[in-house]
Design an enzyme around this catalytic site. Sequence first.
Site, PDB file in Angstrom:
ATOM      1  N   LYS A   1     -35.140  37.263  60.306  1.00 17.90           N
ATOM      2  CA  LYS A   1     -35.605  36.126  59.512  1.00 17.90           C
ATOM      3  C   LYS A   1     -36.973  36.481  58.903  1.00 17.90           C
ATOM      4  O   LYS A   1     -38.012  35.924  59.269  1.00 17.90           O
ATOM      5  CB  LYS A   1     -35.660  34.863  60.377  1.00 17.90           C
ATOM      6  CG  LYS A   1     -35.418  33.600  59.561  1.00 17.90           C
ATOM      7  CD  LYS A   1     -35.050  32.439  60.452  1.00 17.90           C
ATOM      8  CE  LYS A   1     -35.194  31.114  59.739  1.00 17.90           C
ATOM      9  NZ  LYS A   1     -34.252  30.897  58.641  1.00 17.90           N
TER      10      LYS A   1
ATOM     11  N   ARG B   1     -34.889  34.732  68.727  1.00 15.71           N
ATOM     12  CA  ARG B   1     -34.673  35.300  67.388  1.00 15.71           C
ATOM     13  C   ARG B   1     -35.995  35.649  66.720  1.00 15.71           C
ATOM     14  O   ARG B   1     -36.095  36.648  66.007  1.00 15.71           O
ATOM     15  CB  ARG B   1     -33.835  34.334  66.532  1.00 15.71           C
ATOM     16  CG  ARG B   1     -33.249  35.003  65.304  1.00 15.71           C
ATOM     17  CD  ARG B   1     -32.220  34.129  64.591  1.00 15.71           C
ATOM     18  NE  ARG B   1     -32.805  32.930  64.030  1.00 15.71           N
ATOM     19  CZ  ARG B   1     -32.118  31.952  63.435  1.00 15.71           C
ATOM     20  NH1 ARG B   1     -30.802  32.025  63.340  1.00 15.71           N
ATOM     21  NH2 ARG B   1     -32.724  30.892  62.950  1.00 15.71           N
TER      22      ARG B   1
ATOM     23  N   GLU C   1     -23.012  35.424  53.391  1.00 11.78           N
ATOM     24  CA  GLU C   1     -23.656  34.131  53.692  1.00 11.78           C
ATOM     25  C   GLU C   1     -24.394  33.673  52.439  1.00 11.78           C
ATOM     26  O   GLU C   1     -24.482  34.403  51.460  1.00 11.78           O
ATOM     27  CB  GLU C   1     -24.620  34.251  54.867  1.00 11.78           C
ATOM     28  CG  GLU C   1     -25.829  35.130  54.599  1.00 11.78           C
ATOM     29  CD  GLU C   1     -26.905  35.045  55.674  1.00 11.78           C
ATOM     30  OE1 GLU C   1     -26.971  34.047  56.399  1.00 11.78           O
ATOM     31  OE2 GLU C   1     -27.682  36.003  55.767  1.00 11.78           O
TER      32      GLU C   1
END
Length: 295
Positions: A141, A39, A175
């Site tokens: 991220k 990720r 989220e």
Amino acid sequence: MHPGAHVLHYASSCFEGFKAYRGPDGQVNVFRMDRHIERLRQSARALALPVPGTEQLDQMIRALIDRTRRSVPDAPGALYLRPLLFGTMAAIGGAATPPTEALLIVIASPVWDYFEGGAKPLRIFVDDQHQRTAPHLGEVKAGANYAAAIGQTVIARQQHGADQVLFCPQGQVQETGAANFVLLRDRHLLTRSLDSTFLHGVTRDSLLTIARDEGYRVEERNFDVAEMLAWVSTGEAALAGTAAVLAGVGTLIHGEEEHRVGDGAVGPITQNLRSQLVDIQQGRVEDRFGWLTPV
Ligand SMILES: Cc1ncc(COP(=O)(O)O)c(C=O)c1O
């Protein structure tokens, strides 16, 4: 660092967060290290940063754990690992130029169980006005995503005493600022299906895998605020992420109304799935999905 460093002007930064646990036999295991490494590489690619090699990240994480081994607490504590990557190229004229130089750092810190001594149900503010990030960057991220969401979280905390904001742009449940969102009821789990608008949590994936293995009906699809509010009158809601693992929601605040989730306490399905995942992470049961990397 040079004051013209790309990251200081154009926010070219991304990071990861995951944990190493000391098992009952003393062995230190990293939870789903390969997923977190991948990720970070995807985040770097999305931000046009130099992409660190899998092998390099693997070695840096192992070297750091090796040097801090004595600081890895016993369960329920853990060693939190935080790789970060940011553009250091000095170029204040580089708004449209990707940084060709970057710094990769891995830091670590012992952490304790958030919910030691009893889980406190969360108060969540449902925001159907704002989005957490640009729609194509939610799955990245990026540090800037967090900077963008802090303002709404501070307002929700001040005005409603909320712990977190659940972002629901155009009324579609997405989220929170630092965790994925799941609904639970009668061996049935519902969560948003993967798309570019939100972070593809490793905890979310792990919980879905356990739930499927336990024979739950696992549904990944979009759902709106009205469906969520109807669900929680009899069901459960929880936040899934590395920090909290699976944290029960007690109240959803929507507009001026407060909706109690179930009876307002952390529900039994949440507690059961949480303890199953924690048992694997802490090496107390067989690692049946091959998620632990001994270091
Ligand atoms: C925005 C956001 N969503 C979801 C998550 C959960 O991801 P993971 O389970 O990989 O920790 C996190 C953080 O960790 C996050 O910051």
